[in-house]
Design an enzyme around this catalytic site. Structure first.
Site, mmCIF file in Angstrom:
data_model
loop_
_atom_site.group_PDB
_atom_site.id
_atom_site.type_symbol
_atom_site.label_atom_id
_atom_site.label_comp_id
_atom_site.label_asym_id
_atom_site.label_seq_id
_atom_site.Cartn_x
_atom_site.Cartn_y
_atom_site.Cartn_z
ATOM 1 N N CYS A 91 0.972 -0.384 -8.010
ATOM 2 C CA CYS A 91 1.177 0.001 -6.607
ATOM 3 C C CYS A 91 2.624 -0.244 -6.194
ATOM 4 C CB CYS A 91 0.223 -0.769 -5.690
ATOM 5 S SG CYS A 91 -1.475 -0.166 -5.774
ATOM 6 N N GLN B 180 -2.518 -7.715 -6.344
ATOM 7 C CA GLN B 180 -1.184 -8.001 -6.904
ATOM 8 C C GLN B 180 -0.758 -6.881 -7.856
ATOM 9 O OE1 GLN B 180 1.257 -10.143 -6.348
ATOM 10 N NE2 GLN B 180 0.159 -11.180 -4.705
ATOM 11 N N SER B 181 -1.076 -5.645 -7.524
ATOM 12 C CA SER B 181 -0.834 -4.522 -8.444
ATOM 13 C C SER B 181 0.650 -4.212 -8.651
ATOM 14 C CB SER B 181 -1.548 -3.280 -7.899
ATOM 15 O OG SER B 181 -1.151 -2.141 -8.628
ATOM 16 N N ASN B 182 1.078 -4.287 -9.902
ATOM 17 C CA ASN B 182 2.432 -3.841 -10.255
ATOM 18 C C ASN B 182 2.523 -2.327 -10.153
ATOM 19 O OD1 ASN B 182 3.395 -6.507 -11.227
ATOM 20 N ND2 ASN B 182 1.797 -6.212 -12.773
ATOM 21 N N ALA C 275 -5.120 -3.462 -7.668
ATOM 22 C CA ALA C 275 -5.590 -4.778 -7.230
ATOM 23 C C ALA C 275 -4.588 -5.366 -6.221
ATOM 24 C CB ALA C 275 -5.731 -5.685 -8.452
#
Ligand code: PLP
Length: 331
Positions: free
Chosen positions: A79, A75-77, A73
């Site tokens: 990624c 705000q992906s942690n 997403a």
């Protein structure tokens, strides 16, 4: 179980702390609440994906890959940490960003999105909700191959059996600490998203015969669907380790704290984030651990977890996401 049979990179050179939340426990007047600080794992900003990446990146290196490709997403942690692992290993990283909630992708947003830029992502492809993500990642891997390079595709959240081994390892670590510190737990609570953490943790606790039930708190899906996902991945992970089948009834993933949907703030989440910060100095996050802690607090208030019990909350990280939600969280 013999995790040493699987190639692994080490990104956290020590066990993450296991600490009592004395002030929060007193404030709620129920069970004794402890926290397993997996927000303090290695790689940029820490969090649960670091443990999964230890096994996934070892596999990528064994296959001779030079580029990691994954999806998450805005705000992906996951990624952020995949990119951080790539930086540490001297690999490149390309991200597919799924705009899960329409209108939420802002290329100039703070939090994890800012860190994608700072850590030097090679390319970033935003796609709309409902896009076939596996197909999109294969398309990106194809671009990499056309440059004469080799991509390794990591599924969303790093949630496949190999990634879930990271949380089997966490369960072993927790049980060793529990013995060292002389504290026995009655219940564990964790956030349940792409399911690798919940599934791996459950398999690790079953595999060590810990007799410690896990309550997952969903952040996205309805209960039946999520319990099916967790159970399926737990079975596959148990099979990879040569363990017996995972009982369906050991999978519990409650959906009452999801609110209107994935990553959409709720009043309970805001209360939990503010309470744990002000009482304990521990930063939760708005998308996962804030809602999971709201679930734990809700279960204490309704008497599900009682005085005299000892509960361990698995802090899966995510605090960089706070900075993209300041307007919701500030008083
Ligand atoms: C990804 C994530 C989770 C959920 O873990 P899954 O393995 O996807 O279920 C929980 N907390 C944080 C902070 C995360 O980034």
């Amino acid at each position: 179980m013999n995790l040493a049979r699987f190639p692994r990179r080490r990104y956290t050179p020590h066990p993450t702390p296991l600490e009592p939340l004395t002030h929060l426990s007193k404030h709620l007047g129920g069970p004794e609440i402890w926290i397993k600080r997996d927000d303090l794992t290695g790689l940029t900003g820490g969090g649960n994906k670091t443990r999964k990446l230890e096994f996934l990146v070892a596999d990528a290196l064994a296959q001779g890959a030079d580029t990691l490709v994954t999806v998450g997403a805005p705000q992906s942690n996951h990624c952020r940490l995949t990119l951080a692992a790539a930086v540490k290993e001297g690999l490149k990283c390309r991200l597919v960003i799924e705009e899960r909630v329409p209108g939420t992708y802002d290329p100039k947003a703070s939090g994890n999105n800012f860190l994608f830029d700072l850590l030097g992502v090679e390319s970033l492809s935003p796609v709309k909700a409902g896009t076939d993500l596996a197909h999109e990642m294969q398309r990106v891997a194809g671009e990499v191959a056309r440059e004469g390079r080799k991509a390794y595709v990591i599924p969303g959240g790093g949630s496949n059996p190999l990634g879930a081994l990271g949380y089997v390892a966490c369960a072993e670590e927790l049980m060793a600490q529990s013995f060292d510190q002389g504290v026995a737990f009655d219940q564990a609570v964790c956030a349940s998203g792409s399911a690798g953490t919940h599934a791996g943790f459950l398999v690790g606790l079953l595999g060590t015969h810990a007799h410690l039930p896990v309550t997952g708190i969903n952040v996205r899906r309805p209960r039946a669907e999520q319990e099916g996902n967790v159970h399926g991945l737990a079975q596959a992970t148990a099979e990879l380790l040569g363990l017996p089948a995972v009982p369906r009834e050991s999978v519990v993933a409650l959906d009452e704290w999801v609110g209107p949907g994935y990553s959409i703030p709720t009043d309970d989440m805001v209360e939990a984030v503010r309470l744990v910060a002000s009482l304990e100095g521990v930063l939760l996050d708005p998308v996962y651990t804030g809602k999971a802690m709201a679930g734990l607090i809700g279960l204490v208030r309704r008497g599900h977890f009682k005085k005299g019990q000892r509960i361990v909350f698995l802090h899966t990280g995510g605090s960089p996401g706070l900075y993209a939600y300041q307007s919701v969280l500030q008083s």
